[in-house]
Scaffold this active site. Structure first.
Site, mmCIF file in Angstrom:
data_model
loop_
_atom_site.group_PDB
_atom_site.id
_atom_site.type_symbol
_atom_site.label_atom_id
_atom_site.label_comp_id
_atom_site.label_asym_id
_atom_site.label_seq_id
_atom_site.Cartn_x
_atom_site.Cartn_y
_atom_site.Cartn_z
ATOM 1 N N CYS A 100 7.289 -14.881 0.978
ATOM 2 C CA CYS A 100 7.953 -13.923 1.551
ATOM 3 C C CYS A 100 8.394 -14.383 3.022
ATOM 4 O O CYS A 100 7.101 -14.359 3.381
ATOM 5 C CB CYS A 100 7.525 -13.110 0.881
ATOM 6 S SG CYS A 100 8.676 -11.393 1.353
ATOM 7 N N GLU A 130 -2.889 -12.125 -1.321
ATOM 8 C CA GLU A 130 -1.639 -11.991 0.348
ATOM 9 C C GLU A 130 -2.730 -12.163 0.830
ATOM 10 O O GLU A 130 -2.575 -12.735 2.545
ATOM 11 C CB GLU A 130 -1.337 -10.479 -0.079
ATOM 12 C CG GLU A 130 -0.416 -11.201 1.926
ATOM 13 C CD GLU A 130 0.281 -9.971 1.728
ATOM 14 O OE1 GLU A 130 0.706 -9.151 3.778
ATOM 15 O OE2 GLU A 130 1.032 -9.367 1.556
#
Length: 316
Positions: A100, A130
């Site tokens: 992203c 993440e």
């Protein structure tokens, strides 16, 4: 709301721009390269999405080491560390990066603060993909801070040059509390130029806050490993509401509706619309057919797939 059984649908809900981009990348990779396409970890944290791609020949692996040399390998939307990229290069993998853009921004900030010689305080959950990826950009200078208690216990002098970054899918409320501790404790603290909490996570949390006082029960559609979905449930409960996570309708407990006249519904940023529609259909069958929409924001952000998948050439 009137006196009958009703549903209040919080908007925006469901897929965010980063998730749409990641899913489009796999669709295009299958179209361009054919199956199998390998994906490191889950492309997004939703079991329905993963199962559908598996049926189309996508193979999800825990490590790039499990991908055959030279094969197509997609990095998930949650991002990876530089070491993962080096491993992929060593295996001559044909890498397609679905990270992203908002996560990529955090990686860039981590590198910048590390170059400045600062200790990086990374607010997030240590076992989340993440956070693992961001940590890997400055492992020798990064400390993971999961709670307010962790922030209080940091063994650093008050004038230490430090910086903070946050996992993009956290609760805005919880993150604010941790950052407040860091601001009180350290005199030379830097932070990101803009909030790291992703706009979609914030909008979905704001939507839950907006409906929780108007509903007897809040249902959040999302998988059990979806951080942003779990945070939405926590936000509703923190604001005094009853809330449950619904991975799909097979996990719905009709006993939740005992004494309930109004149900709030939302969905995490990785939950597909079909799961929301199935929940709304089930609620309608159970007498909650009157649905109103409460919108707190309009999302018009679009993240395009890499140019190489669109028939062009990636920028250098």
């Amino acid at each position: 709301m009137s006196g009958g059984k009703q549903v209040l649908l919080a908007e925006p809900q469901g897929f965010c721009a980063g998730v749409r981009r990641a899913i489009a990348i796999i669709d295009l990779a299958l179209e361009r390269h054919g199956a199998p396409v390998y994906v490191r970890k889950e492309i997004v944290h939703n079991h329905h999405v993963v199962r559908e791609f598996q049926q189309r020949g996508v193979r999800f692996v825990d490590s790039e080491d499990e991908v055959p040399e030279g094969a197509v390998c997609v990095f998930s939307a949650h991002g990876v560390s530089p070491q993962v990229r080096r491993n992929a290069d060593a295996r001559s993998l044909d890498v397609i990066d679905a990270t992203c853009p908002l996560v990529a921004k955090v990686h860039q900030e981590a590198r910048r603060f590390a170059r400045d010689g600062r200790t990086l305080l990374l607010v997030g959950h240590a076992n989340h993909e993440e956070v693992e990826g961001t940590f890997g950009h400055a492992p020798d200078q990064t400390i993971i801070v999961e709670t307010v208690e962790d922030a209080e216990a940091l063994d650093l002098p008050a004038d230490a040059p430090v910086a903070y970054l946050t996992q993009t899918t956290l609760s805005v409320d919880e993150t604010r509390d941790i950052i407040s501790v860091l601001q009180r404790r350290f005199t030379d603290l830097r932070g990101p130029g803009t909030d790291d909490i992703c706009y979609a996570s914030q909008n979905r949390q704001d939507g839950v806050r907006a409906v929780v006082d108007r509903c007897d029960l809040v249902l959040v559609v999302g998988s059990t490993n979806s951080s942003n979905s779990i945070r939405m449930v926590e936000v509703a409960r923190r604001h005094g509401g009853r809330a449950e996570l619904v991975p799909d309708v097979t996990h719905f407990d009709r006993a939740w509706l005992d004494g309930v006249k109004s149900v709030g519904v939302s969905a995490g940023a990785s939950a597909p619309q079909i799961l929301v529609d199935q929940l709304l259909d089930l609620l309608a069958e159970l007498g909650y057919a009157d649905t109103a929409v409460h919108r707190v924001a309009t999302e018009d952000i679009v993240f395009s797939p890499p140019a190489r998948l669109m028939g062009g050439v990636d920028a250098p």
